[in-house]
Design a protein around this motif. Structure first.
Motif, PDB file in Angstrom:
ATOM      1  N   MET A   6      26.731  -2.656   2.038  1.00  0.00           N
ATOM      2  CA  MET A   6      25.331  -2.406   2.399  1.00  0.00           C
ATOM      3  C   MET A   6      24.634  -1.673   1.262  1.00  0.00           C
ATOM      4  N   PHE A   7      23.443  -2.122   0.918  1.00  0.00           N
ATOM      5  CA  PHE A   7      22.684  -1.516  -0.179  1.00  0.00           C
ATOM      6  C   PHE A   7      22.060  -0.202   0.281  1.00  0.00           C
ATOM      7  N   CYS A   8      22.299   0.852  -0.494  1.00  0.00           N
ATOM      8  CA  CYS A   8      21.737   2.177  -0.192  1.00  0.00           C
ATOM      9  C   CYS A   8      20.856   2.601  -1.357  1.00  0.00           C
ATOM     10  N   SER A   9      19.571   2.771  -1.111  1.00  0.00           N
ATOM     11  CA  SER A   9      18.617   3.095  -2.155  1.00  0.00           C
ATOM     12  C   SER A   9      18.326   4.584  -2.169  1.00  0.00           C
ATOM     13  N   ARG A  10      18.095   5.098  -3.369  1.00  0.00           N
ATOM     14  CA  ARG A  10      17.689   6.501  -3.501  1.00  0.00           C
ATOM     15  C   ARG A  10      16.262   6.719  -3.026  1.00  0.00           C
ATOM     16  N   LEU A  11      15.519   5.637  -2.784  1.00  0.00           N
ATOM     17  CA  LEU A  11      14.134   5.730  -2.337  1.00  0.00           C
ATOM     18  C   LEU A  11      13.968   5.292  -0.888  1.00  0.00           C
ATOM     19  N   ALA A  12      15.054   5.297  -0.140  1.00  0.00           N
ATOM     20  CA  ALA A  12      14.991   4.818   1.240  1.00  0.00           C
ATOM     21  C   ALA A  12      14.164   5.729   2.136  1.00  0.00           C
ATOM     22  N   GLN A  13      13.960   6.973   1.753  1.00  0.00           N
ATOM     23  CA  GLN A  13      13.241   7.929   2.589  1.00  0.00           C
ATOM     24  C   GLN A  13      11.752   8.011   2.278  1.00  0.00           C
ATOM     25  N   VAL A  14      11.234   7.106   1.453  1.00  0.00           N
ATOM     26  CA  VAL A  14       9.806   7.120   1.143  1.00  0.00           C
ATOM     27  C   VAL A  14       9.007   6.725   2.379  1.00  0.00           C
ATOM     28  N   GLN A  15       7.979   7.509   2.669  1.00  0.00           N
ATOM     29  CA  GLN A  15       7.133   7.257   3.833  1.00  0.00           C
ATOM     30  C   GLN A  15       5.675   7.419   3.433  1.00  0.00           C
ATOM     31  N   GLY A  16       4.825   6.651   4.108  1.00  0.00           N
ATOM     32  CA  GLY A  16       3.390   6.753   3.880  1.00  0.00           C
ATOM     33  C   GLY A  16       2.748   7.748   4.824  1.00  0.00           C
ATOM     34  N   LYS A  17       1.894   8.603   4.257  1.00  0.00           N
ATOM     35  CA  LYS A  17       1.214   9.623   5.066  1.00  0.00           C
ATOM     36  C   LYS A  17      -0.292   9.529   4.820  1.00  0.00           C
ATOM     37  N   PRO A  18      -1.070   9.146   5.832  1.00  0.00           N
ATOM     38  CA  PRO A  18      -2.528   9.085   5.650  1.00  0.00           C
ATOM     39  C   PRO A  18      -3.152  10.471   5.645  1.00  0.00           C
ATOM     40  N   ALA A  19      -4.270  10.595   4.984  1.00  0.00           N
ATOM     41  CA  ALA A  19      -4.987  11.863   4.940  1.00  0.00           C
ATOM     42  C   ALA A  19      -5.705  12.102   6.266  1.00  0.00           C
ATOM     43  N   SER A  20      -5.951  13.360   6.548  1.00  0.00           N
ATOM     44  CA  SER A  20      -6.710  13.693   7.755  1.00  0.00           C
ATOM     45  C   SER A  20      -8.161  13.248   7.589  1.00  0.00           C
ATOM     46  N   ARG A  21      -8.868  13.249   8.709  1.00  0.00           N
ATOM     47  CA  ARG A  21     -10.255  12.759   8.687  1.00  0.00           C
ATOM     48  C   ARG A  21     -11.113  13.590   7.736  1.00  0.00           C
ATOM     49  N   ASP A  22     -10.842  14.885   7.644  1.00  0.00           N
ATOM     50  CA  ASP A  22     -11.639  15.744   6.769  1.00  0.00           C
ATOM     51  C   ASP A  22     -11.405  15.429   5.297  1.00  0.00           C
ATOM     52  N   HIS A  23     -10.271  14.837   4.970  1.00  0.00           N
ATOM     53  CA  HIS A  23      -9.953  14.522   3.588  1.00  0.00           C
ATOM     54  C   HIS A  23     -10.173  13.045   3.262  1.00  0.00           C
ATOM     55  N   CYS A  24     -10.880  12.326   4.141  1.00  0.00           N
ATOM     56  CA  CYS A  24     -11.288  10.955   3.872  1.00  0.00           C
ATOM     57  C   CYS A  24     -12.747  10.935   3.425  1.00  0.00           C
ATOM     58  N   TYR A  25     -13.199   9.782   3.006  1.00  0.00           N
ATOM     59  CA  TYR A  25     -14.594   9.591   2.604  1.00  0.00           C
ATOM     60  C   TYR A  25     -15.262   8.785   3.712  1.00  0.00           C
ATOM     61  N   ASN A  26     -16.147   9.442   4.461  1.00  0.00           N
ATOM     62  CA  ASN A  26     -16.743   8.861   5.654  1.00  0.00           C
ATOM     63  C   ASN A  26     -18.146   8.330   5.368  1.00  0.00           C
ATOM     64  N   ASP A  27     -18.572   7.378   6.200  1.00  0.00           N
ATOM     65  CA  ASP A  27     -19.910   6.781   6.128  1.00  0.00           C
ATOM     66  C   ASP A  27     -20.158   6.108   4.781  1.00  0.00           C
ATOM     67  N   VAL A  28     -19.173   5.358   4.311  1.00  0.00           N
ATOM     68  CA  VAL A  28     -19.307   4.598   3.065  1.00  0.00           C
ATOM     69  C   VAL A  28     -19.648   3.157   3.434  1.00  0.00           C
ATOM     70  N   SER A  29     -20.777   2.675   2.961  1.00  0.00           N
ATOM     71  CA  SER A  29     -21.211   1.309   3.252  1.00  0.00           C
ATOM     72  C   SER A  29     -20.469   0.341   2.331  1.00  0.00           C
ATOM     73  N   ILE A  30     -19.276  -0.078   2.736  1.00  0.00           N
ATOM     74  CA  ILE A  30     -18.414  -0.925   1.908  1.00  0.00           C
ATOM     75  C   ILE A  30     -18.998  -2.330   1.823  1.00  0.00           C
ATOM     76  N   THR A  31     -18.876  -2.945   0.666  1.00  0.00           N
ATOM     77  CA  THR A  31     -19.440  -4.264   0.434  1.00  0.00           C
ATOM     78  C   THR A  31     -18.882  -5.301   1.410  1.00  0.00           C
ATOM     79  N   ARG A  32     -19.692  -6.311   1.705  1.00  0.00           N
ATOM     80  CA  ARG A  32     -19.263  -7.405   2.575  1.00  0.00           C
ATOM     81  C   ARG A  32     -18.916  -8.654   1.771  1.00  0.00           C
ATOM     82  N   SER A  33     -18.714  -8.507   0.486  1.00  0.00           N
ATOM     83  CA  SER A  33     -18.342  -9.638  -0.363  1.00  0.00           C
ATOM     84  C   SER A  33     -16.984 -10.191   0.061  1.00  0.00           C
TER      85      SER A  33
END
Length: 542
Positions: free
Chosen positions: A1-28
């Motif tokens: 079985m393959f065991c990677s040194r990066l197997a514990q990588v996880q994605g963590k989103p930022a809290s709402r206060d650390h996001c950019y809100n009310d951005v009118s993203i393009t509809r292209s």
């Protein structure tokens, strides 16, 4: 079985206060990222009536966006792509449906009023420009591709505000008026910039010499590819596309022979295009589809099984595009390996997502295997040197706090004309830059702030550096401090440009809050006046 040194990588989103809100993203509907990030700023293509525009925000300016936020709005039609220069954190390129490419200089303090005048305008295409890409090692070289089936290389250091002739026409239609192989879907330079991998409308992969435009390799037509990325030191190419059964798939190629792939894997039957992102420092591959709610992580090697699935980040909201922070802008102390900026058009939101590994979060321990030497923000050669046939790898830096590497290449004195004076460099977290003297732009910024302090709070000349402390990092005191009015010993001056900019942005936020309070008071005054007028009318009528 393959065991990677990066197997514990996880994605963590930022809290709402650390996001950019009310951005009118393009509809292209173009298959572009619509977002570009560096350690100082984030640029997002926005929807605009009667022209094209994009936002440029300081990277720490999170939260709810002001509806009257100034924008970069010099294009006459919709903006299709934006890219920050890899060697100048204050220079950004944009392409548009108005058939032009523009180069913008962003002030150190950010865009404080609508920016309509570009430093350079590149006029060489006759139809809308859908793709731009900076050269990874040569300074001021920009590649552009348009719907006129031309691919051009520009040297943006040339004099004059308008450039009409590129230094190289890499691809140009000859014989056929509309060749499908010349309408590009993706372009990627090799790590040293000596080769150019292209995917086009005919769904084939091509390897070119960007100096001459000679086609070196062409893939088989049985593999429908959309996006391509070089895999760094692994000396392989990876493409994303669709199989003959319309299943999304990834394919590995040997650049020396594109007749048959080394490896292919089908993923799912979703219709959105997969964007590949590769980290050459850890050999990790990230796949994020347009319209998907997840980001997959893989580890890639030069031997079988080639690609190993590790984990994935899941969200409830689909992404329209993504931006990626350069490695020099990551927070190595928190174990951050990669950082995405997801454009969520359904919520008018830009959400940062950090890829973290737990073992790198040990205090005082720097993980050499996770953070090797990486590409920095200095060019290894000029555009003319590259055009003359010179090949060099990227300039490497260390992400260990407090370290600085010497330049392995002999330095050549740059020609600093009046149009190349604006070259400030950012100071990202995890990389301690040393500035012996200030640039003219930094001096002008400091003079502006000193004049502001003098006008609002008259003092003696020795107290000009009495700034307000950063409340997010300062130790809480037992008594109240009036903003901007503390003594120098209570509030030491900022030690670097990054702290100085944080103080400035905090002051701007306070000014914005005061304006909102003033508007609320004016509305209340108007309401009370109306009540008094109505009461008087009722009294006279009785």
């Amino acid at each position: 079985m393959f065991c990677s040194r990066l197997a514990q990588v996880q994605g963590k989103p930022a809290s709402r206060d650390h996001c950019y809100n009310d951005v009118s993203i393009t509809r292209s509907v173009h298959d572009n990222h619509y977002c570009s990030v560096n350690p100082c700023f984030i640029a997002v293509v926005t929807e605009c009536n009667g022209g094209g525009s994009f936002l440029v925000l300081p990277i720490h300016h999170t939260g709810r966006l002001d509806p009257q936020q100034p924008r970069v709005c010099g294009h006459r039609a919709r903006v299709l792509d934006v890219k920050w220069s890899p060697f100048n954190d204050h220079q950004v390129a944009s392409c548009s449906e108005d058939c032009t490419v523009k180069i913008w200089d962003v002030p150190v303090c950010g865009v404080r009023q609508n920016l309509t005048q570009a430093r350079k305008t590149l006029i060489g295409h006759s139809r809308r420009v859908g793709l731009i890409e900076w050269h990874p090692t040569a300074k001021d070289l920009l590649l552009s591709s348009a719907y006129d089936y031309k691919v051009c290389l520009w040297d943006v250091s040339q004099g004059g505000p308008v450039l009409r002739c590129p230094v190289r026409v890499v691809v140009s239609p000859l014989g056929q008026p509309r060749p499908a192989e010349m309408l590009l879907l993706c372009a990627c330079f090799s790590p040293d910039g000596s080769r150019l991998a292209l995917t086009s409308k005919d769904r084939r992969l091509r390897l070119l010499d960007p100096r001459t435009g000679a086609v070196l390799q062409v893939s088989s037509p049985s593999y429908r590819v959309c996006k391509v990325v070089y895999l760094g030191a692994l000396k392989m190419l990876l493409t994303t596309g669709f199989s003959c059964w319309n299943q999304r798939q990834i394919t590995l190629w040997d650049p020396r022979d594109l007749s048959e792939p080394l490896y292919e894997e089908e993923l799912d039957g979703t219709g959105g295009v997969l964007f590949p992102f590769f980290d050459p420092d850890t050999n990790m591959l990230y796949l994020a589809g347009k319209g998907d709610c997840n980001i997959r992580f893989y580890e890639v090697s030069s031997e079988k099984p080639f690609v190993v699935f590790l984990n994935q980040f899941r969200s409830q909201l689909p992404q329209k595009g993504l931006g990626v922070m350069p490695k020099r802008g990551l927070d190595v102390r928190s174990g951050e390996l990669f950082r995405f900026y997801r454009l969520i058009s359904a919520k008018h939101l830009v959400e940062p997502v950090s890829m973290l590994v737990e073992r790198a979060r040990k205090p005082g321990v720097f993980q050499e295997d996770l953070y090797p030497l990486t590409a920095g923000n200095s060019a290894s050669m000029t555009a003319q040197q590259w055009l003359s046939g010179l090949n060099r790898g990227p300039m490497l830096i260390s992400l260990r706090p407090g370290t600085r590497l010497a330049n392995p290449y002999p330095e050549t004195p740059p020609d600093r004309g009046p149009e190349t004076q604006l070259e400030p460099q950012g100071c990202p977290v995890g990389l301690m830059a040393v500035h012996n003297e200030l640039s003219p732009v930094e001096e002008a910024f400091l003079q502006e702030q000193e004049a502001y302090q003098d006008a609002k709070y008259p003092r003696t000349g020795s107290d000009l550096w009495a700034w307000q402390p950063d409340e997010t990092q300062a130790v809480p005191k037992a008594y109240c401090i009036i903003p901007h009015c503390c003594e120098p010993e209570e509030s030491p001056p900022p030690h670097n440009e990054s702290q100085l900019l944080q103080v400035f942005y905090k002051q701007q936020e306070e000014i914005r809050e005061l304006r909102e309070e003033l508007n609320q008071k004016e509305e209340k005054i108007t309401s009370l006046e109306m009540q008094i007028r109505n009461a008087r009318n009722m009294r006279t009528s009785c």
